[in-house]
Motif scaffolding. Sequence first.
Motif, short mmCIF file in Angstrom:
data_model
loop_
_atom_site.label_atom_id
_atom_site.label_comp_id
_atom_site.label_asym_id
_atom_site.label_seq_id
_atom_site.Cartn_x
_atom_site.Cartn_y
_atom_site.Cartn_z
N MET A 1 0.84 -1.19 0.00
CA MET A 1 0.00 0.00 0.00
C MET A 1 0.87 1.24 0.00
N GLN A 3 1.54 3.45 2.09
CA GLN A 3 2.34 3.75 3.27
C GLN A 3 3.53 2.80 3.44
N ASP A 4 3.72 1.86 2.52
CA ASP A 4 4.80 0.88 2.64
C ASP A 4 6.19 1.49 2.82
N ASN A 7 9.04 3.60 7.52
CA ASN A 7 9.79 2.64 8.31
C ASN A 7 9.12 2.48 9.68
N PRO A 344 -2.57 -4.57 -2.82
CA PRO A 344 -1.17 -4.77 -2.44
C PRO A 344 -0.27 -3.86 -3.29
N ALA A 345 0.85 -3.44 -2.75
CA ALA A 345 1.71 -2.46 -3.41
C ALA A 345 2.09 -2.89 -4.83
N LYS A 346 2.51 -4.15 -5.01
CA LYS A 346 2.94 -4.59 -6.33
C LYS A 346 1.79 -4.54 -7.33
#
Length: 363
Positions: A1, A3-4, A7, A344-346
């Motif tokens: 997402m 915000q990935d 850290n 999902p980010a990908k």
Amino acid sequence: MIQDPINFRHLEQKLNQTQADKYVKKLTTKAYILLFLYAQLHKEDCLRALSDCVLNQHLQRATGLSSISAAQLSRKNNTVDPQLLMMLFLELVAKMKGKPVPDSKRLLKIVDSTTITMNPNQFPWAHFRKTKAGVKLHLRLVFLGKGQVFPEKAILTSAQIHDREELDALVDEEAMYVFDRGYIDYKAFDRFSDNGMFFTSRLKKNAVTQTIRSYAVPEGGAIQSDQMILLGDALHQAENFFRLIVSQDDQGRTIRIITNRFDLPAEELGTIYRERWAIELFFKWLKQHVRLKTFYGQSETAVHNQIILSLIHYCLFLLVHQELETSASLLQISRWLKGMLWYPAKKWLHRLQFRTRKENVKT
């Protein structure tokens, strides 16, 4: 997402050291950050509206919350240490993919500030005039080219703090700095020259100068004169020699540019000074497209947290922009991400890359 890149592991380590979340049973600092970034993205009007958003199952899974009240959000917003959020902001800055600049003298950084005004009745701690209240955001912006900028350092102060007071904190490493005449400080100019830091600024009309040498200027161009000078009078005089370039701006107005660069053509230095406008555009974008006109809390901590979260919000979009290598605007990317926030980010990166290729083909 989206915000990935944050850290959260480092954040957790800091929280364990300070025990800030030791007795927290529900609204953790991580959940708070995710909720308020969500509020920034969707421009939620108030904490009550944000608490209603937790009815969304995706947001529940992301935050670990089944419900949250506006009062709980308010308490957390007033207690989270702004320095924790500033740490996350600086970590995102470190991930920015800047073009390699082997010569620090060619790395252009723009320094300026903007005042965020507020209602003096609601924010009495922020009074800086009889009928005004506000905070000042002092910012250093890295300029990589037209339309390619990112914030690198931010300082929050009361609105009554003069820009010059934060100049040394923002000009602290070798680079080429650009700032406006509100930062004129002869002693600072000497320190910069002695420490190998270069600058270009605009000199005030009433500044006293003594010409040491004049350089030839092209005929018919914007440059009217180019001189080596001493700056100041007998009581307040800089020790180093500086360069004064008198030029015309795009509206035909005369401007006096002061610099400690003698190795660049006058025309190039005039262009460098005009790049200062990029930070004005950044401030305009920030105030138009993130949640800064209305605050979710009235304490100094709550206001500072919201401003820092707005910078984090911007950096997250900029990282997506760099990942996609697209010509699409940040506003367009934000619209796309609203529709694919919980992918999902990908997966959403793949979809955005496909969408970007279609946009590029159309143009």
